[in-house]
Design a protein around this motif. Structure first.
Motif, PDB file in Angstrom:
ATOM      1  N   ASN A  75       0.810  -1.219   0.000  1.00 36.46           N
ATOM      2  CA  ASN A  75       0.000   0.000   0.000  1.00 36.46           C
ATOM      3  C   ASN A  75       0.846   1.273   0.000  1.00 36.46           C
ATOM      4  N   MET A  76       2.114   1.159   0.362  1.00 37.27           N
ATOM      5  CA  MET A  76       3.019   2.315   0.295  1.00 37.27           C
ATOM      6  C   MET A  76       3.748   2.390  -1.044  1.00 37.27           C
TER       7      MET A  76
ATOM      8  N   GLY B 269      16.690  -0.024   4.939  1.00 38.96           N
ATOM      9  CA  GLY B 269      15.866   0.024   6.138  1.00 38.96           C
ATOM     10  C   GLY B 269      15.311  -1.350   6.466  1.00 38.96           C
ATOM     11  N   PHE B 270      14.906  -1.511   7.722  1.00 40.36           N
ATOM     12  CA  PHE B 270      14.355  -2.796   8.139  1.00 40.36           C
ATOM     13  C   PHE B 270      13.211  -2.617   9.120  1.00 40.36           C
ATOM     14  N   ILE B 271      12.346  -3.624   9.108  1.00 42.66           N
ATOM     15  CA  ILE B 271      11.286  -3.772  10.103  1.00 42.66           C
ATOM     16  C   ILE B 271      11.468  -5.161  10.688  1.00 42.66           C
ATOM     17  N   SER B 272      11.630  -5.223  11.987  1.00 40.74           N
ATOM     18  CA  SER B 272      11.823  -6.500  12.679  1.00 40.74           C
ATOM     19  C   SER B 272      10.703  -6.648  13.702  1.00 40.74           C
ATOM     20  N   VAL B 273       9.752  -7.535  13.419  1.00 43.38           N
ATOM     21  CA  VAL B 273       8.588  -7.726  14.285  1.00 43.38           C
ATOM     22  C   VAL B 273       8.791  -8.979  15.135  1.00 43.38           C
ATOM     23  N   ALA B 274       8.697  -8.805  16.437  1.00 39.27           N
ATOM     24  CA  ALA B 274       8.825  -9.897  17.407  1.00 39.27           C
ATOM     25  C   ALA B 274      10.086 -10.731  17.179  1.00 39.27           C
ATOM     26  N   PRO B 275      11.254 -10.070  17.125  1.00 34.66           N
ATOM     27  CA  PRO B 275      12.482 -10.841  16.914  1.00 34.66           C
ATOM     28  C   PRO B 275      12.758 -11.745  18.113  1.00 34.66           C
TER      29      PRO B 275
ATOM     30  N   ASP C  99       0.034   0.246  11.835  1.00 34.63           N
ATOM     31  CA  ASP C  99       0.069   1.714  11.765  1.00 34.63           C
ATOM     32  C   ASP C  99       1.452   2.247  12.126  1.00 34.63           C
ATOM     33  N   HIS C 100       2.086   1.672  13.152  1.00 32.61           N
ATOM     34  CA  HIS C 100       3.446   2.087  13.535  1.00 32.61           C
ATOM     35  C   HIS C 100       4.430   1.805  12.400  1.00 32.61           C
ATOM     36  N   VAL C 101       4.301   0.632  11.783  1.00 39.57           N
ATOM     37  CA  VAL C 101       5.191   0.272  10.675  1.00 39.57           C
ATOM     38  C   VAL C 101       5.029   1.275   9.532  1.00 39.57           C
TER      39      VAL C 101
ATOM     40  N   LYS D 196       6.996   5.615   6.122  1.00 38.85           N
ATOM     41  CA  LYS D 196       6.674   6.865   5.412  1.00 38.85           C
ATOM     42  C   LYS D 196       7.541   8.015   5.904  1.00 38.85           C
ATOM     43  N   ARG D 197       7.785   8.074   7.196  1.00 35.96           N
ATOM     44  CA  ARG D 197       8.662   9.113   7.740  1.00 35.96           C
ATOM     45  C   ARG D 197      10.073   8.972   7.180  1.00 35.96           C
TER      46      ARG D 197
END
Length: 182
Positions: free
Chosen positions: A18-19, A89-95, A167-169, A174-175
């Motif tokens: 969606n981004m 960049g990275f997103i690490s969810v529940a590492p 939403d946080h991701v 986007k920032r």
């Protein structure tokens, strides 16, 4: 573990889609109908690198390259980050810092977001906090850490946990993208 068919992976996929990103989610070897068998992270890292190679071959003029992973996939994604300088960049969810060694992140080559639930019994918050604190000691990158109050490992409550996590991701990515276009 290693499945693309859980709500966290599904929602991460669509958040990036969606981004405007070209995205791929996949099962690691031996999961679902994929071939092979669990390889303790070695073959799975190769799977992730192959997936990234494929996406890059289809998008040769891409300005940004991010990796996002959940649980075991977060561990694999962070290893991929260390080997691929084009990842910005990275997103690490529940590492799962309690189950896998993340010490290879020294130094971590890119800024990113680590996000977890405060009620996660699979990847306890104290271990995630310890991992983030080690990453904060490094210079040249910024690791943002967000905890979703009351969320378990799978962010099962859609309204209270999954939606705020996504939403946080999205806000974070986007920032960061806004910062690079200025």
């Amino acid at each position: 573990g290693g499945t693309m068919n859980n709500k966290v992976v599904y929602n991460l996929h669509y958040a990036f889609y969606n981004m405007g990103f070209t995205v791929m989610r996949f099962n690691f070897r031996g999961v679902g109908r994929s071939q092979g068998e669990y390889d303790m992270g070695i073959g799975e890292l190769s799977d992730a690198a192959s997936a990234l190679d494929y996406l890059q071959s289809m998008n040769q003029n891409s300005k940004h390259c991010w990796v996002a992973g959940f649980s075991f996939g977060a561990w694999i994604g962070m290893q991929l980050l260390m080997r691929r300088p084009e990842i910005t960049g990275f997103i690490s969810v529940a590492p799962p810092a309690n189950l896998y060694d993340f010490s290879f992140l020294a130094p971590c080559p890119a800024s990113g977001l680590v996000i977890n639930g405060t009620a996660d019994k699979v990847a306890p918050p104290k271990d995630t906090v310890s991992l983030v604190n080690k990453l904060h000691e490094q210079k040249g990158i910024t690791v943002t850490h967000t905890q979703i109050e009351g969320a378990d490992h799978f962010f099962k409550d859609e309204e209270a946990h999954m939606n705020p996590m996504i939403d946080h991701v999205s806000t974070y990515v986007k920032r960061r993208l806004g910062e690079t276009t200025r």
